[in-house]
Design an enzyme around this catalytic site. Structure first.
Site, short mmCIF file in Angstrom:
data_model
loop_
_atom_site.label_atom_id
_atom_site.label_comp_id
_atom_site.label_asym_id
_atom_site.label_seq_id
_atom_site.Cartn_x
_atom_site.Cartn_y
_atom_site.Cartn_z
CB SER A 8 3.25 1.58 6.16
OG SER A 8 2.09 1.80 6.92
CG HIS A 48 -0.39 0.27 2.52
ND1 HIS A 48 -0.07 -0.74 3.41
CD2 HIS A 48 -0.03 1.43 3.13
CE1 HIS A 48 0.43 -0.21 4.52
NE2 HIS A 48 0.46 1.11 4.37
CG ASP A 106 0.10 -4.15 2.94
OD1 ASP A 106 0.13 -3.52 1.86
OD2 ASP A 106 0.18 -3.59 4.05
#
Length: 470
Positions: free
Chosen positions: A316, A205, A238
């Protein structure tokens, strides 16, 4: 009246007395010119003789000319009484013609010396200026394309081995910040060096916005900026791999996530809220936590490590480290527990999730090798409207497709539409997300056991997982 001579009248009075009335004029002493040394009067002139008719040979003075030869006999036929005894430094032989001293050659004057000094100063200033400019360029802050490497901080040597400060200082140079520009705008995330070939691991993402013609800028810990290119990405886990054209970056070793236990200390490194090289610490607060980052069209299913180390947007893709400085997980700040509604939080809420390193290793290697990842599946469609115990297999798939994939693991094992899956490998499953996460945590080819309920009875069913493309 008779005048008497006053004693001492015509004499100088000693030591502080008044001077006598009679003064004598002392002839002024001629000082030799500064520009030309005094010339010594020839011996024949001093003795009142005539100038010799023979030319005086111009002999080079011997280095020993200053030493007279005392007691040496006069030359043959010479009159020993000719002339006076030589003084120290005069001609060594009596009666010999005395050469005129060689005129003293003048050295460079003050003006010439000043000119040379100015020229030297100018040259030194020019060389110094060029050298200073080169040193300044060498010490300038790294920019895009710089060849400088990030170096460990002071804590790598001044803090005990295994301390948070030591680990942070050692690992931080291998953690990067990703600046992504795409059709959906700009964003930042984190990543880390996976190998010595320039491969970096991050979240899908983080880089998804640059997948269609966008741009990725990789910023090293020392500020060096490098262009990045997506090697492969996988929405189901992810995870993504980005490559830079550098082979001298230091990779971080992978740890064994299967050996982690609740309560272990962990360290998270990344760029939360765009603040690069940020380090936080905490403990593992739970394991095997099913989380689903992304939306329904691009959803991930992760059997995550839960931690209370502060993880914020921007963390992230950064590494979660154990106390040996090894990667045991990849942080995913937007992960949420199924049904919790916690998504896209703007700050740390005390619960963060990371993709286990066992999954990271498998997926990253596949993305590097082929550009895509293969997921283990059992080959069924699940009923998302079911809210009872366990997870129920749908009666049919979308658009009238069969609920079980023909020839898939579930069909081969004898499962049917409407069967309810209660446990996976002995662990209860409460919803479809938990079952998918549990399956995705395994590898293609693994043999697994499901406990199902059909009608009023329960039974165990064994099957071999297949790849998603099989």
């Amino acid at each position: 009246m008779t005048s008497e001579h006053e004693p001492g009248r015509d004499e100088w009075r000693p030591w502080g007395g008044e001077a006598a009335d009679r003064t004598e004029e002392i002839p002024a002493r001629e000082e030799p010119s500064r520009d030309e040394p005094p010339r010594e009067e020839p011996l024949w002139a001093r003795l009142g003789g005539a100038e010799p008719t023979q030319p005086v040979p111009q002999q080079q003075p011997s280095p020993y000319a200053a030493a007279p030869s005392y007691g040496a006999p006069p030359p043959y036929g010479a009159d020993p009484s000719y002339g006076t005894s030589p003084s120290y430094g005069s001609t060594p032989s009596y009666g010999a013609p005395v050469p005129e001293p060689t005129p003293h050659r003048r050295g460079p004057g003050w003006g010439a010396l000043i000119g040379v000094a100015v020229a030297v100063a100018l040259v030194a200033g020019l060389v110094g200026g060029i050298g200073g400019a080169l040193l300044a360029d060498r010490d300038a802050s790294p920019t895009r394309g710089s060849t400088s490497l990030p170096s460990p901080g002071a804590g790598a040597t001044t803090r005990p081995q295994g301390s948070i400060a030591n680990i942070a200082a050692t690992v931080t140079p291998s953690v990067v910040t990703l600046r992504v520009e795409g059709a959906d705008g700009q964003g930042t995330g984190s990543g880390w060096v996976y190998d010595d070939k320039g491969h970096l691991v991050t979240n899908n993402h983080v880089v998804a916005g640059a997948a269609e013609g966008g741009e990725i800028t990789v910023v090293l810990a020392n500020g060096t900026q490098l262009p990045g290119k997506i090697v492969g990405r996988d929405a189901s886990y992810d995870l993504a791999v980005v490559k830079v054209e550098r082979t001298d970056l230091a990779p971080i070793a992978l740890g064994a996530s299967e050996d982690v236990v609740v309560g272990d200390q962990v360290i998270a490194v990344g760029a939360p809220l765009g603040l690069d090289s940020t380090v936080t610490s905490g403990i593992v607060s739970a394991l095997n936590r099913p989380v689903t980052p992304g939306d329904e069209d691009d959803q991930s299913f992760i059997n995550a490590i839960q931690t209370d180390a502060a993880i914020n947007p921007g963390n992230s893709g950064g590494p979660l480290l154990d106390m040996q400085g090894r990667v045991i997980g990849v942080n995913s700040a937007i992960a949420r527990a199924p049904g919790s509604g916690v998504s896209g939080q703007s700050g740390n809420i005390g619960v963060g999730f990371a993709i286990p390193s066992a999954q990271v290793r498998t997926t990253a290697d596949q993305l590097i090798a082929t550009g895509k990842a293969v997921h283990p599946v059992i080959g069924v469609y699940l009923d998302t409207q079911y809210d009872g115990e366990g997870v129920r297999i749908a009666e049919q798939g979308p658009d009238g497709a069969p609920a079980l994939n023909p020839g898939g693991p579930a069909e081969k094992a004898g499962l049917r539409p409407g069967d309810v899956v209660l446990e996976f490998e002995g662990r209860p499953v409460a919803d479809d997300g938990e079952l998918i996460v549990a399956i995705r945590a395994r590898a293609v080819g693994d043999e697994v056991t499901l406990t199902i309920r059909r009608g009023g009875s329960e039974q165990d069913v064994t099957m071999v997982l297949q790849g998603s493309g099989d």
